[in-house]
Design an enzyme around this catalytic site. Structure first.
Site, short mmCIF file in Angstrom:
data_model
loop_
_atom_site.label_atom_id
_atom_site.label_comp_id
_atom_site.label_asym_id
_atom_site.label_seq_id
_atom_site.Cartn_x
_atom_site.Cartn_y
_atom_site.Cartn_z
N THR A 44 -7.02 85.72 100.01
CA THR A 44 -8.24 85.33 99.29
C THR A 44 -8.06 83.95 98.66
OG1 THR A 44 -8.63 87.65 98.80
CG2 THR A 44 -9.85 86.06 97.48
N HIS A 47 -8.49 81.31 101.26
CA HIS A 47 -9.89 81.03 101.55
C HIS A 47 -10.44 80.03 100.53
CE1 HIS A 47 -10.59 83.92 104.73
NE2 HIS A 47 -10.01 84.87 104.02
N CYS A 97 -17.93 97.90 86.17
CA CYS A 97 -18.90 98.03 85.08
C CYS A 97 -18.76 99.35 84.32
CB CYS A 97 -20.32 97.84 85.60
SG CYS A 97 -21.02 99.29 86.43
N CYS A 103 -19.09 103.84 89.90
CA CYS A 103 -18.11 103.93 88.81
C CYS A 103 -18.07 105.34 88.24
CB CYS A 103 -18.45 102.94 87.70
SG CYS A 103 -17.93 101.25 88.08
N CYS A 111 -17.83 99.32 93.11
CA CYS A 111 -18.81 98.95 92.08
C CYS A 111 -19.53 97.66 92.48
CB CYS A 111 -18.11 98.76 90.74
SG CYS A 111 -19.17 98.03 89.47
N ILE A 180 -0.36 92.80 104.37
CA ILE A 180 -0.89 94.17 104.28
C ILE A 180 -0.38 95.02 105.46
CG2 ILE A 180 -2.99 95.59 104.09
CD1 ILE A 180 -2.61 93.71 101.70
N GLY A 273 -8.78 95.38 108.33
CA GLY A 273 -8.86 93.92 108.49
C GLY A 273 -10.32 93.48 108.55
#
Ligand SMILES: [Zn+2]
Ligand SMILES: [Zn+2]
Length: 380
Positions: A44, A47, A97, A103, A111, A180, A273
């Site tokens: 992430t 990216h 939240c 949640c 969420c 992963i 993936g």
């Protein structure tokens, strides 16, 4: 003037990251301030470093990156109930939240109002980070050094997708040996899979897959141009049968095709993936007529997955050390991102405070007893 700190930030809507001196944050009433001992780089972050289409839509600079970390609590807000200064913690990166349907029905990882650290709110590639008390996770310092403790967040993704089904005595194929996928190989072995086949194109990752205990690793490049060949090779290695469970961890369209072709009739395909665009699948031939179970999974269960992760890592069931390619200082972040983007690294761990422990009067607590474990004493 408020005390300052250093942080890795996305300052502008463009490629790259900057190390900046900014004010040290102060915790709100329900927050804790964590002195970051280790944080780890993730796809992430890559990216966001690259400033690709996804990050252009999602990220609002300026922002401090980093959602995988561990450290010591050095200040708490006045409404914090169980955490205290000196606790050695990590955190669930999804701040949810608590009130929506997901949640309230045990699916907080889905969420729709989630704020992710280092994506939607200030992250942990910094000397300090503020997080709500409700996301912190207590670590055992004696059993989990900082460079391993920071890996619990991404490792949890693999734990969730892999331990979602019974793999004992099953033949498994892991497609994609990024962090992963490599975590997944270790978990499959730990839960008693009969054979763990793996596939990747990078020699560096193929080597790590073997280190994590893969039975045999296949390189699709050895089997191109016909991807039927890799399916045949895997089936042959599996005694002439399709594989019981395929875990697709790469997101590559060709790997997704392979997943559905190599799985046995009545088997299971787990899609984890993330492909960057729509993928074509022959639903009739490769799903319905094969009577497959197909699961599309995302994230970690909060906090179910963390307890399993604790068992696997604090219990010494899986050793993640071979997957740490390098530890770096904050200033080396751009070089480290470039290294990740070349595929030359698995996990890179950043030590924002040079690996030095927090300076806490009275010393650090070894571990807060977890009030969520039945029978453990509640410490105040
Ligand atoms: Zn991540
Ligand atoms: Zn919610």
């Amino acid at each position: 003037m408020a005390e300052s700190m250093f942080a890795v930030r996305k300052l502008k809507a463009e490629r790259g990251l900057s190390v900046c001196e900014i004010p040290r944050p102060t915790p709100g009433p329900e927050d804790v301030l964590v002195y970051v001992e280790a944080a780890s780089l993730c796809g992430t972050d890559l990216h966001i470093w690259n400033w690709d289409e996804w990050s252009q839509r999602r990220i609002k600079p300026p922002l401090t990156l980093g959602h995988e970390f561990c450290g010591t609590i050095v200040a708490v807000g006045e409404k914090v109930r169980t955490a205290v200064v000196g606790d050695y913690v990590s955190a669930e990166s999804h701040v949810t939240c608590g009130m929506c349907y997901q949640c309230r029905t045990g699916q907080a990882h889905m969420c729709p109002h989630t704020q992710i650290l280092g994506v939607d709110r200030e992250g942990a590639f910094a000397n300090y980070v503020v997080v709500p008390e409700k996301v912190i996770w207590q670590n055992n310092r004696a059993k989990l050094p900082p460079e391993i403790a920071t890996l619990q967040e991404p490792f949890g993704n693999a734990v969730f997708s892999t331990m979602n089904q019974d793999l004992s005595g099953q033949s498994v194929l892991v497609l994609g040996c990024g962090p992963i996928g490599l975590f997944t190989i270790g978990i499959c072995k730990a839960v008693g899979a009969k054979a763990v086949f793996a596939s990747d194109v990078h020699p560096f990752r193929i080597q790590l897959a073997t280190k994590m205990g893969a039975t045999q690793v296949f390189n699709p490049k050895d089997h191109s141009p016909s991807d039927g060949e890799i399916v045949d090779a895997i089936v042959q290695a599996n005694g002439g049968y399709g594989v019981d469970v395929v875990l697709e961890m790469s997101g590559a369209p060709s790997a997704i095709t392979t997943a559905f072709r190599v799985v046995r009739n009545g088997g299971t395909v787990i899609l984890f993936g993330i492909p960057s665009k729509p993928v074509e699948i022959d639903v009739a031939e490769n799903m319905i007529f094969k009577n497959l179970t197909v699961l599309a999974l995302n994230g970690r269960r909060i906090f179910d997955t963390w307890y399993k992760t604790r068992w696997l890592l604090e219990g010494g069931v899986i050793n993640l050390r071979p997957l740490i390619t390098k530890t770096i200082e904050l200033e080396e972040i751009n070089d480290a991102m470039a290294m990740l983007s070349r595929g030359d690294a698995c996990k890179i761990v950043v030590l924002p405070n040079h690996g030095r422990p927090a300076d806490i009067p009275g010393g650090q607590r070894a571990r807060m007893p977890d009030p969520n474990i039945t029978g453990a004493p509640v410490h105040r």
